[in-house]
Motif scaffolding. Structure first.
Motif, PDB file in Angstrom:
ATOM      1  N   VAL A   1     106.418 107.303  37.513  1.00 19.09           N
ATOM      2  CA  VAL A   1     107.384 107.361  36.412  1.00 19.09           C
ATOM      3  C   VAL A   1     106.673 107.305  35.064  1.00 19.09           C
ATOM      4  O   VAL A   1     106.980 108.069  34.139  1.00 19.09           O
ATOM      5  CB  VAL A   1     108.410 106.215  36.538  1.00 19.09           C
ATOM      6  CG1 VAL A   1     109.224 106.056  35.255  1.00 19.09           C
ATOM      7  CG2 VAL A   1     109.353 106.476  37.711  1.00 19.09           C
TER       8      VAL A   1
ATOM      9  N   VAL B   1     111.432 115.852  36.463  1.00 15.72           N
ATOM     10  CA  VAL B   1     111.178 114.423  36.685  1.00 15.72           C
ATOM     11  C   VAL B   1     110.755 114.128  38.130  1.00 15.72           C
ATOM     12  O   VAL B   1     110.647 112.970  38.534  1.00 15.72           O
ATOM     13  CB  VAL B   1     112.412 113.565  36.316  1.00 15.72           C
ATOM     14  CG1 VAL B   1     112.743 113.704  34.856  1.00 15.72           C
ATOM     15  CG2 VAL B   1     113.624 113.914  37.178  1.00 15.72           C
TER      16      VAL B   1
ATOM     17  N   ARG C   1     114.565 108.117  37.966  1.00 15.19           N
ATOM     18  CA  ARG C   1     114.210 109.486  37.578  1.00 15.19           C
ATOM     19  C   ARG C   1     115.429 110.235  37.036  1.00 15.19           C
ATOM     20  O   ARG C   1     115.308 111.029  36.094  1.00 15.19           O
ATOM     21  CB  ARG C   1     113.598 110.232  38.768  1.00 15.19           C
ATOM     22  CG  ARG C   1     112.195 109.758  39.102  1.00 15.19           C
ATOM     23  CD  ARG C   1     111.719 110.288  40.448  1.00 15.19           C
ATOM     24  NE  ARG C   1     110.421 109.717  40.799  1.00 15.19           N
ATOM     25  CZ  ARG C   1     109.258 110.296  40.609  1.00 15.19           C
ATOM     26  NH1 ARG C   1     109.201 111.478  40.035  1.00 15.19           N
ATOM     27  NH2 ARG C   1     108.136 109.706  40.950  1.00 15.19           N
TER      28      ARG C   1
END
Length: 534
Positions: A191, A137, A160
């Motif tokens: 994101v 992430v 995240r």
């Protein structure tokens, strides 16, 4: 594609009251993204929480309908089966990561918990998987973050971590409830791109709940529109944006902010002049209290604001935007010089500065958190008058009434309390509280970040009207560049406490000089840019 999730004629009510969701029918195919949009209170989040039966069933009930996940009805599934599905086959990213993450546990413990529960991973095996997920992430230096607590992470980092937890067991369906609401445009883009990459890699479906239609247009395959608990339109994203069928959908699509601010007066009279504003926060002290290390939040910032003008301040989280606003109000210590109407204010102590507070007011980001729940609206709006105009108490009620009318609220509601108002109405109350003192400058700190687009547009139009009526000057702090563009005559771009670009807002939006500014604008106006290019 086969239906992974099918919601059929779902109705929801609380405490046997009226239905807050009525006969909702949706389907999500494996591997696709369905966006669920609508204003606050339309039933989006309640419907999503119902998929995992996360509503408090002491109060929530389902008068009708089914929620079929791979043909299995979630509304009748036993609790043991639901625990097997939650976090493993269906995961959820909640809207507010700060309240969703446990403040008492480290990031490693919180991610490991779901791995242990569903996959029996413990010790080094779980730790290795945690590092893989944090790398996945995009958390920088994940080894150092495993022992961190949520308050030690930025908003983007917390989001995240939430995504890492949701993806830990590679679910078939990810429910993302406003996953980017409070994030800067660059982090928001990171994101969402991350979610799309992971979706392609894992083949999962995504139910995306958002009020940002720019995101929907870019990332969704299909869109479902809810109004007051009912589905009013469902179509592919391309078709819905090109040919919306329902008036409510057209209203949502028409809620984009204006593309330019109201025209200021020519050669506006100078009002605020700031020179070499500097703010440092001590981060480490010696045994005897001497500061040995400090964080430089704002470095030698200089700018000017004319009467009737708006200065927009933009930049990523931690760039020093809010710190500048607080320094001008002497809510945080600073060095440098600033003048209001030629008067030097930087050298004044708190007692000497107090009379000047009437002329510089602030509207905070969270209207609910900044309004006392124990005070009526009349008391909240009139509180400043009691401090700065004690001798004019005979006219206080009249001034409160005028301020409420100026912001479009019914003065008859002034004896009600903040919890009785919507988010947009509470923001209007916060603006009225600042406006009642008839200041020269209002500092607006992210005043529209948590509002729906339609309510955002109302607040923007309100601010423009008030500025025209009273000749107010604004310092507008925001990460939403479309809102900044609608209000700002001048623009100040901050990066890590340093001004990287400053000047006429129209010129900077049209032809930014710095790469950092271009990156911010590209992230904020991606769809418009690609449309123009194509």
């Amino acid at each position: 594609m086969s239906d992974l999730l099918e919601i059929s004629d779902l109705s929801i009510c609380f405490d046997h009251g009226p239905r807050v969701v009525n006969s909702l029918s949706l389907r999500i195919n494996a591997g696709e993204t369905l966006a669920l949009v609508g204003e606050s209170g339309s039933g989006k989040s309640i419907s999503a929480l119902s998929v995992l039966r996360l509503l408090d069933e002491r109060h929530a009930s389902y008068p009708g309908g089914k929620i079929l996940f791979r043909g299995e009805d979630m509304l009748t599934a036993p609790e043991k089966r639901l625990r097997q599905i939650r976090g493993r086959e269906i995961s959820m990213i909640f809207q507010e990561p700060m309240t969703s993450l446990n403040p008492l546990h480290t990031i490693e413990k919180q991610i490991s918990e779901t791995l242990e529960l569903h996959k029996g991973m413990r010790g080094p095996q779980a730790r290795k998987r945690c590092l893989e997920l944090l790398n996945l992430v995009g958390v920088h230096n994940p080894e150092s973050r495993l022992g961190s607590y949520p308050h030690q992470l930025s908003g983007g980092q917390k989001q995240r971590v939430m995504i890492a937890m949701a993806l830990a067991n590679e679910p078939d369906l990810l429910i993302a409830d406003e996953p980017t609401t409070a994030l800067d445009v660059t982090v928001q883009q990171q994101v969402l791109e991350l979610l799309r990459e992971l979706q392609q890699k894992l083949g999962m479906a995504i139910l995306l709940i958002t009020h940002d239609l720019t995101i929907v247009r870019r990332y969704a395959d299909r869109v479902a529109v809810m109004e007051k608990g009912e589905l009013v339109e469902s179509a592919t994203a391309e078709h819905l944006f090109e040919s919306p069928a329902h008036p409510y959908t057209r209203k949502l699509l028409d809620a984009e902010p204006p593309s330019s601010p109201p025209s200021p007066s020519e050669n506006p009279e100078p009002l605020l002049e700031v020179r070499d504003l500097d703010v440092q926060f001590p981060t480490k002290r010696s045994l005897f209290g001497k500061v040995t290390e400090s964080f430089h939040a704002v470095q030698r910032a200089s700018f000017e604001l004319g009467r009737g003008e708006t200065l927009g301040i933009v930049g990523e989280s931690g760039s020093g935007k809010t710190t500048i606003g607080h320094a001008l109000l002497k809510l945080t210590a600073s060095t440098g010089d600033f003048q209001l109407d030629g008067e030097h204010l930087s050298g004044l102590n708190q007692r000497e500065f107090r009379p000047w507070r009437r002329r510089i007011q602030i509207v905070f980001q969270d209207p609910f958190g900044s309004l006392s729940p124990r005070m009526s609206i009349a008391e909240i709006v009139g509180e400043g008058l009691g401090i700065h105009d004690p001798e004019g108490s005979d006219t206080h009620d009249e001034k409160v009434t005028r301020a409420l009318r100026d912001v479009g609220l019914d003065p008859d509601a002034k004896h009600r309390y903040p919890h009785e108002f919507s988010g947009g109405q509470r923001q209007r109350i916060a603006i009225a509280r600042a406006l009642v003192l008839q200041p020269d400058i209002i500092i607006l700190d992210e005043p529209t970040s948590a509002l729906d687009r339609t309510v955002q547009k109302q607040v923007i139009e309100l601010l423009r009207d008030i500025q025209t009526k009273y000749g107010l000057s604004y310092i507008f702090i925001s990460h939403d560049l479309s809102v900044v563009r609608a209000l700002s005559h001048k623009l100040l771009v901050l990066k890590q406490g340093t001004i990287v670009e400053y000047g006429n807002a129209g010129d900077i939006f049209q032809s930014p000089r710095e790469d950092y500014t271009r990156n911010l604008l590209n992230a904020a106006f991606f769809y418009q840019n690609t449309t123009t290019t194509n």
